[in-house]
Design an enzyme around this catalytic site. Structure first.
Site, short mmCIF file in Angstrom:
data_model
loop_
_atom_site.label_atom_id
_atom_site.label_comp_id
_atom_site.label_asym_id
_atom_site.label_seq_id
_atom_site.Cartn_x
_atom_site.Cartn_y
_atom_site.Cartn_z
N GLU A 187 0.83 -1.20 0.00
CA GLU A 187 0.00 0.00 0.00
C GLU A 187 0.87 1.26 0.00
O GLU A 187 1.95 1.27 0.58
CB GLU A 187 -0.89 0.01 1.25
CG GLU A 187 -2.00 -1.02 1.19
CD GLU A 187 -2.96 -0.96 2.38
OE1 GLU A 187 -4.01 -1.61 2.30
OE2 GLU A 187 -2.67 -0.27 3.38
N CYS A 232 3.30 8.66 0.82
CA CYS A 232 3.82 7.83 1.90
C CYS A 232 4.11 6.47 1.28
O CYS A 232 3.18 5.79 0.82
CB CYS A 232 2.76 7.75 3.00
SG CYS A 232 3.19 6.62 4.32
N CYS A 283 6.45 -6.35 7.72
CA CYS A 283 7.37 -5.65 8.62
C CYS A 283 7.79 -6.60 9.74
O CYS A 283 7.00 -7.38 10.23
CB CYS A 283 6.69 -4.42 9.21
SG CYS A 283 7.83 -3.38 10.16
N CYS A 300 5.74 -3.71 16.23
CA CYS A 300 5.18 -2.67 17.11
C CYS A 300 3.72 -3.04 17.44
O CYS A 300 2.95 -3.36 16.55
CB CYS A 300 5.25 -1.29 16.45
SG CYS A 300 6.95 -0.80 16.09
N CYS A 313 0.64 -1.07 15.71
CA CYS A 313 0.66 -0.79 14.27
C CYS A 313 0.03 -1.94 13.48
O CYS A 313 0.35 -3.10 13.69
CB CYS A 313 2.11 -0.58 13.83
SG CYS A 313 2.28 -0.26 12.07
N GLY A 324 6.72 -1.30 6.60
CA GLY A 324 8.13 -1.69 6.64
C GLY A 324 9.01 -0.74 7.41
O GLY A 324 8.59 0.36 7.79
N GLU A 325 10.22 -1.18 7.63
CA GLU A 325 11.21 -0.37 8.34
C GLU A 325 12.30 0.00 7.34
O GLU A 325 13.12 -0.85 6.95
CB GLU A 325 11.76 -1.20 9.51
CG GLU A 325 13.01 -0.65 10.16
CD GLU A 325 12.92 0.82 10.58
OE1 GLU A 325 11.96 1.19 11.28
OE2 GLU A 325 13.82 1.59 10.19
N SER A 339 11.51 7.51 8.14
CA SER A 339 11.06 7.29 9.51
C SER A 339 11.56 5.93 10.00
O SER A 339 11.42 4.92 9.31
CB SER A 339 9.53 7.32 9.54
OG SER A 339 9.05 7.09 10.84
N SER A 394 10.71 7.19 15.54
CA SER A 394 9.48 6.85 16.26
C SER A 394 9.86 6.54 17.69
O SER A 394 10.44 5.50 17.98
CB SER A 394 8.83 5.62 15.60
OG SER A 394 8.54 5.93 14.26
N LEU A 395 9.57 7.48 18.57
CA LEU A 395 10.01 7.34 19.96
C LEU A 395 8.87 6.78 20.83
O LEU A 395 9.01 5.76 21.46
CB LEU A 395 10.48 8.70 20.48
CG LEU A 395 11.16 8.71 21.83
CD1 LEU A 395 12.40 7.84 21.85
CD2 LEU A 395 11.52 10.14 22.25
N HIS A 396 7.78 7.47 20.87
CA HIS A 396 6.53 7.04 21.54
C HIS A 396 6.59 6.94 23.06
O HIS A 396 5.55 6.89 23.71
CB HIS A 396 6.01 5.74 20.95
CG HIS A 396 5.80 5.78 19.46
ND1 HIS A 396 5.27 6.88 18.83
CD2 HIS A 396 6.09 4.89 18.49
CE1 HIS A 396 5.22 6.65 17.53
NE2 HIS A 396 5.73 5.47 17.29
N ASN A 440 -3.90 5.93 16.24
CA ASN A 440 -5.04 5.37 15.51
C ASN A 440 -5.29 3.97 16.01
O ASN A 440 -4.39 3.13 15.99
CB ASN A 440 -4.74 5.36 14.01
CG ASN A 440 -4.73 6.76 13.45
OD1 ASN A 440 -5.71 7.49 13.54
ND2 ASN A 440 -3.59 7.17 12.91
N CYS A 495 -1.63 6.95 9.78
CA CYS A 495 -0.46 6.33 10.39
C CYS A 495 -0.82 5.01 11.05
O CYS A 495 -1.71 4.95 11.88
CB CYS A 495 0.10 7.23 11.49
SG CYS A 495 0.88 8.67 10.88
#
Ligand code: SAH
Length: 349
Positions: free
Chosen positions: A98, A111, A118, A122, A125, A165-166, A197, A220-222, A296, A339
């Site tokens: 996607e 994006c 992935c 996480c 996600c 993906g990373e 990212s 991406s810290l979070h 989300n 996201c």
């Protein structure tokens, strides 16, 4: 080439490599520039359309290479104009990815996905539900942009590696795709218009810093707390916050560029004033920007969005501490294009 049976994707080569490739088949290097222009400026979908090449050469190219054209399987359009595309990458394996097209006041942003599936796991996600199958090749990264430009008839000016993906787990192909995107004889998208990212692959952050790329790095810290971050992002068990911050400081020092930290706010998880205080302490004195993302909710996920009140309190606290903090505008939630919502599913609406 994927699976050994398909032709080589000509979009995997930057201009210099394409010149080398053509030399191998007895062609002059200037042909590479012509082909490059056909692919990235004229956006052709077949070698036959490259009419300033001889018929013989067109036939030869067609025998050896493919143009790696994706098939649009589904397209979703949000009320806010965001479009999500589901592509079949045509690798003979039925792999789907996607990509999302977003309209901002400064232009169009895409994006892109960097992998099929992935590995990061996480917990918040939706891409975590997709088993990892393989890295995307450079030509499959750029084709996401080309396919959307062909279909939407818009010119995309910004790229964010925030799809499935990373990107730093597919470092070489992502770097190669950026080289191709940058080329003034092709798409001519400057590195400043590209953001990568990462969930925090520490050794690759050092490598990126040493490359002195002009792209924006988002991390991406979070959470600024190892226990909470590990519960959200298993990669934190490999590269905990202390190591991540060391790498980020090195990156900032080496590139003199600001890092953008992503922080997805989940109710009663990481959205208290106490969390904001810890975060301000962690980032104190660093050249950073914080991007708050109201989390989300994903199907079956345990996290829910923070209240507006908490989000604003969080932002204001950080801004008062002198850390530039913004709340990301939510785009495409109604079509699962926001996201963390990308899943590569052709079943859901
Ligand atoms: N693997 C990379 C890029 C893909 S994710 C990374 O981790 O950064 C792109 C961004 O969306 C990341 O900041 C990620 O943490 C965030 N994200 C993932 N799921 C989300 C969700 N459910 N709500 C809000 N943001 C999410």
């Amino acid at each position: 080439m994927i699976g050994g049976t398909l032709k080589k994707n000509i979009k995997n080569y930057d201009l210099e490599k394409l010149k080398e490739e053509l030399k191998l088949i007895g062609e002059k290097p200037f042909r590479a520039e012509q082909i490059f222009k056909w692919i990235y400026q004229d956006k052709v979908e077949s070698f036959e359309e490259m009419t300033n090449l001889s018929l013989d050469l067109r036939k030869k190219l067609q025998d050896i290479y493919s143009l790696g054209i994706f098939k649009i399987m589904r397209k979703f359009e949000s009320v806010d104009g965001t479009k999500k595309y589901l592509f079949d990458v045509q690798d003979g394996q039925g792999n789907l990815i996607e990509s999302v097209l977003m309209k901002y006041h400064h232009g169009y942003t895409i994006c892109v996905s960097s992998q099929i599936g992935c590995k990061m796991g996480c917990t918040f996600c939706a891409s975590t539900g997709i088993p990892f199958s393989r890295n995307l090749e450079p030509g499959e990264i750029t084709e996401q942009l080309l396919a959307i430009e062909r279909d939407s008839k818009v010119k995309i000016s910004n790229i964010v590696f925030m799809g499935i993906g990373e990107p730093l787990d597919n470092f070489d192909n992502v770097m190669e795709s950026i080289k191709i995107l940058n080329n003034p004889k092709g798409l001519n998208i400057g590195a400043r218009h590209i953001s990568i990212s990462t969930s925090g692959i520490v050794p690759k952050i050092y490598e990126l810093a040493d490359k002195q790329m002009q792209c924006t790095l988002s991390v991406s810290l979070h959470s600024s707390n190892n226990k909470i971050r590990s519960s959200m992002m298993p990669i934190n068990n490999v590269y905990p916050i202390e190591e991540l911050m060391k790498a980020c400081k090195y990156y900032i020092e080496k590139t003199n560029k600001r890092i953008s930290f992503e922080y997805a706010l989940a109710k009663d998880n990481n959205d208290n004033l106490k969390d904001a205080k810890e975060l301000a302490k962690l980032l104190h004195g660093m050249l950073v920007h914080i991007n708050l993302i109201p989390i989300n909710k994903i199907e079956g996920g345990k996290y829910t969005k923070s209240t507006n009140e908490n989000i604003i309190r969080f932002r204001d606290y950080l801004n008062d501490c002198g850390i530039v903090t913004t709340i990301r505008r939510e785009l495409g939630t109604d079509i699962s294009a926001a996201c963390g919502q990308l899943r590569r599913q052709n079943m859901e609406g």
